[in-house]
Design a protein around this motif. Structure first.
Motif: not given
Length: 145
Positions: A1-18
């Motif tokens: 579950m932790l890895a999934t939340m980390e991936i979601v966080d990374v995707l959120d950060y990448s979306e904010s960079i975009g």
């Protein structure tokens, strides 16, 4: 579950960079330059002329110097391209395009180097060419000594 939340966080950060890139002054300048280019009738005519000449150039390239119109087409292509590139609106658009590419390259480098300095990052919109062969393996493929 932790890895999934980390991936979601990374995707959120990448979306904010975009979103930051899309809202940046560099991108706004690019969008304006693109709109100016699309609405400039002279620039559009030059682009069409260049594209038409490019088709003739591609036909000539199949035969190379043996094509009967080789010299004329080669001179014409260079002339039409120069005329297109020298047009103020086209030049402004190309400059804005290079600035966006530079911004994206800087972001890529920042992200990659935050992971490791050993990660290879394309520069100036180019693919990796460390070994001179263009494959990006840094000579690992054995195609360059």
């Amino acid at each position: 579950m932790l890895a999934t939340m980390e991936i979601v966080d990374v995707l959120d950060y990448s979306e904010s960079i975009g979103k930051m890139v899309m809202e940046s002054e560099v991108m706004q300048n690019y969008q304006q330059a693109k709109q100016d280019l699309e609405s400039d009738a002279d620039a559009q005519k030059l682009i069409r002329d260049f594209n038409n000449m490019k088709e003739q150039y591609e036909d000539v390239q199949r035969f190379g110097r043996y094509h009967p119109d080789y010299n004329n087409i080669m001179k014409s292509v260079r002339g039409v391209k120069r005329e297109m590139d020298m047009h103020e609106t086209v030049a402004h658009y190309k400059k804005a395009e290079r600035e966006v590419q530079k911004l994206l390259d800087e972001i890529s480098q920042s992200v990659a180097f935050s992971v490791s300095e050993q990660i290879k990052v394309p520069r100036n919109g180019m693919v990796f060419t460390d070994s001179g062969c263009g494959c990006g393996s840094g000579g690992g493929c054995g195609c360059a000594s």
